[in-house]
Design a protein around this motif. Sequence first.
Motif, PDB file in Angstrom:
ATOM      1  N   SER A 111      25.161 137.904  81.894  1.00 14.37           N
ATOM      2  CA  SER A 111      25.693 139.259  81.747  1.00 14.37           C
ATOM      3  C   SER A 111      24.536 140.106  81.215  1.00 14.37           C
ATOM      4  N   PRO A 112      24.654 141.437  81.208  1.00 11.14           N
ATOM      5  CA  PRO A 112      23.527 142.265  80.754  1.00 11.14           C
ATOM      6  C   PRO A 112      23.041 141.879  79.354  1.00 11.14           C
ATOM      7  N   VAL A 113      21.711 141.830  79.214  1.00 14.43           N
ATOM      8  CA  VAL A 113      21.057 141.468  77.952  1.00 14.43           C
ATOM      9  C   VAL A 113      20.172 142.639  77.550  1.00 14.43           C
ATOM     10  N   GLU A 114      20.267 143.073  76.301  1.00 11.82           N
ATOM     11  CA  GLU A 114      19.387 144.137  75.827  1.00 11.82           C
ATOM     12  C   GLU A 114      18.013 143.555  75.517  1.00 11.82           C
ATOM     13  N   LEU A 115      16.977 144.258  75.956  1.00  9.07           N
ATOM     14  CA  LEU A 115      15.601 143.858  75.696  1.00  9.07           C
ATOM     15  C   LEU A 115      15.003 144.803  74.664  1.00  9.07           C
ATOM     16  N   LYS A 116      14.365 144.251  73.652  1.00  9.37           N
ATOM     17  CA  LYS A 116      13.754 145.056  72.585  1.00  9.37           C
ATOM     18  C   LYS A 116      12.240 145.182  72.766  1.00  9.37           C
ATOM     19  N   GLY A 117      11.643 144.173  73.387  1.00  7.55           N
ATOM     20  CA  GLY A 117      10.192 144.114  73.561  1.00  7.55           C
ATOM     21  C   GLY A 117       9.675 142.781  73.059  1.00  7.55           C
ATOM     22  N   GLY A 118       8.782 142.185  73.813  1.00  7.45           N
ATOM     23  CA  GLY A 118       8.205 140.903  73.431  1.00  7.45           C
ATOM     24  C   GLY A 118       8.930 139.701  74.007  1.00  7.45           C
ATOM     25  N   GLU A 119      10.028 139.922  74.719  1.00  7.36           N
ATOM     26  CA  GLU A 119      10.755 138.809  75.317  1.00  7.36           C
ATOM     27  C   GLU A 119      10.010 138.270  76.537  1.00  7.36           C
ATOM     28  N   THR A 120      10.197 136.985  76.805  1.00  5.10           N
ATOM     29  CA  THR A 120       9.675 136.382  78.013  1.00  5.10           C
ATOM     30  C   THR A 120      10.802 136.330  79.035  1.00  5.10           C
ATOM     31  N   ILE A 121      10.587 136.958  80.185  1.00  2.58           N
ATOM     32  CA  ILE A 121      11.545 136.938  81.290  1.00  2.58           C
ATOM     33  C   ILE A 121      11.029 135.916  82.289  1.00  2.58           C
ATOM     34  N   VAL A 122      11.882 134.955  82.640  1.00  2.01           N
ATOM     35  CA  VAL A 122      11.480 133.874  83.536  1.00  2.01           C
ATOM     36  C   VAL A 122      12.197 134.051  84.871  1.00  2.01           C
ATOM     37  N   LEU A 123      11.389 134.184  85.922  1.00  2.00           N
ATOM     38  CA  LEU A 123      11.879 134.311  87.300  1.00  2.00           C
ATOM     39  C   LEU A 123      11.270 133.158  88.086  1.00  2.00           C
ATOM     40  N   GLY A 124      12.063 132.167  88.412  1.00  2.00           N
ATOM     41  CA  GLY A 124      11.524 130.982  89.081  1.00  2.00           C
ATOM     42  C   GLY A 124      10.530 130.291  88.154  1.00  2.00           C
ATOM     43  N   LYS A 125       9.292 130.149  88.616  1.00  2.00           N
ATOM     44  CA  LYS A 125       8.232 129.546  87.792  1.00  2.00           C
ATOM     45  C   LYS A 125       7.316 130.609  87.176  1.00  2.00           C
ATOM     46  N   THR A 126       7.702 131.878  87.300  1.00  2.00           N
ATOM     47  CA  THR A 126       6.897 132.993  86.798  1.00  2.00           C
ATOM     48  C   THR A 126       7.428 133.484  85.461  1.00  2.00           C
ATOM     49  N   ASN A 127       6.558 133.563  84.466  1.00  2.00           N
ATOM     50  CA  ASN A 127       6.901 134.108  83.151  1.00  2.00           C
ATOM     51  C   ASN A 127       6.322 135.507  83.025  1.00  2.00           C
ATOM     52  N   CYS A 128       7.166 136.463  82.628  1.00  2.00           N
ATOM     53  CA  CYS A 128       6.744 137.849  82.455  1.00  2.00           C
ATOM     54  C   CYS A 128       7.026 138.264  81.016  1.00  2.00           C
ATOM     55  N   LEU A 129       6.097 138.948  80.395  1.00  2.00           N
ATOM     56  CA  LEU A 129       6.288 139.468  79.046  1.00  2.00           C
ATOM     57  C   LEU A 129       6.802 140.900  79.162  1.00  2.00           C
ATOM     58  N   PHE A 130       7.946 141.179  78.521  1.00  2.00           N
ATOM     59  CA  PHE A 130       8.508 142.521  78.577  1.00  2.00           C
ATOM     60  C   PHE A 130       7.871 143.383  77.495  1.00  2.00           C
ATOM     61  N   VAL A 131       7.229 144.480  77.929  1.00  2.00           N
ATOM     62  CA  VAL A 131       6.600 145.441  77.021  1.00  2.00           C
ATOM     63  C   VAL A 131       7.186 146.814  77.339  1.00  2.00           C
ATOM     64  N   PRO A 132       8.056 147.349  76.470  1.00  2.00           N
ATOM     65  CA  PRO A 132       8.635 148.667  76.743  1.00  2.00           C
ATOM     66  C   PRO A 132       7.588 149.755  76.563  1.00  2.00           C
ATOM     67  N   LEU A 133       7.555 150.700  77.490  1.00  2.00           N
ATOM     68  CA  LEU A 133       6.594 151.796  77.411  1.00  2.00           C
ATOM     69  C   LEU A 133       7.229 153.070  76.872  1.00  2.00           C
TER      70      LEU A 133
END
Length: 69
Positions: A39-61
């Motif tokens: 379900s929807p998750v709030e992102l604050k910044g610094g979270e790792t988002i994992v899509l398949g084998k790809t890790n993305c760092l969430f950085v809010p601008l």
Amino acid sequence: LISREKHAILIFDPRSCRFFLERGDGRNLTYVGDLPVLSPVELKGGETIVLGKTNCLFVPLCGDTFNWT
């Protein structure tokens, strides 16, 4: 492992200056850290988002202290 279209959806709410991540239409799950996004998750910044084998760092601008508008 990553769907070509709409694997996950990143939403910015300009009224509250908050970011949310939710599932898209893909068959495989999206994760924030080790937890699946069911379900929807709030992102604050610094979270790792994992899509398949790809890790993305969430950085809010933008956020509470800065907004592009």
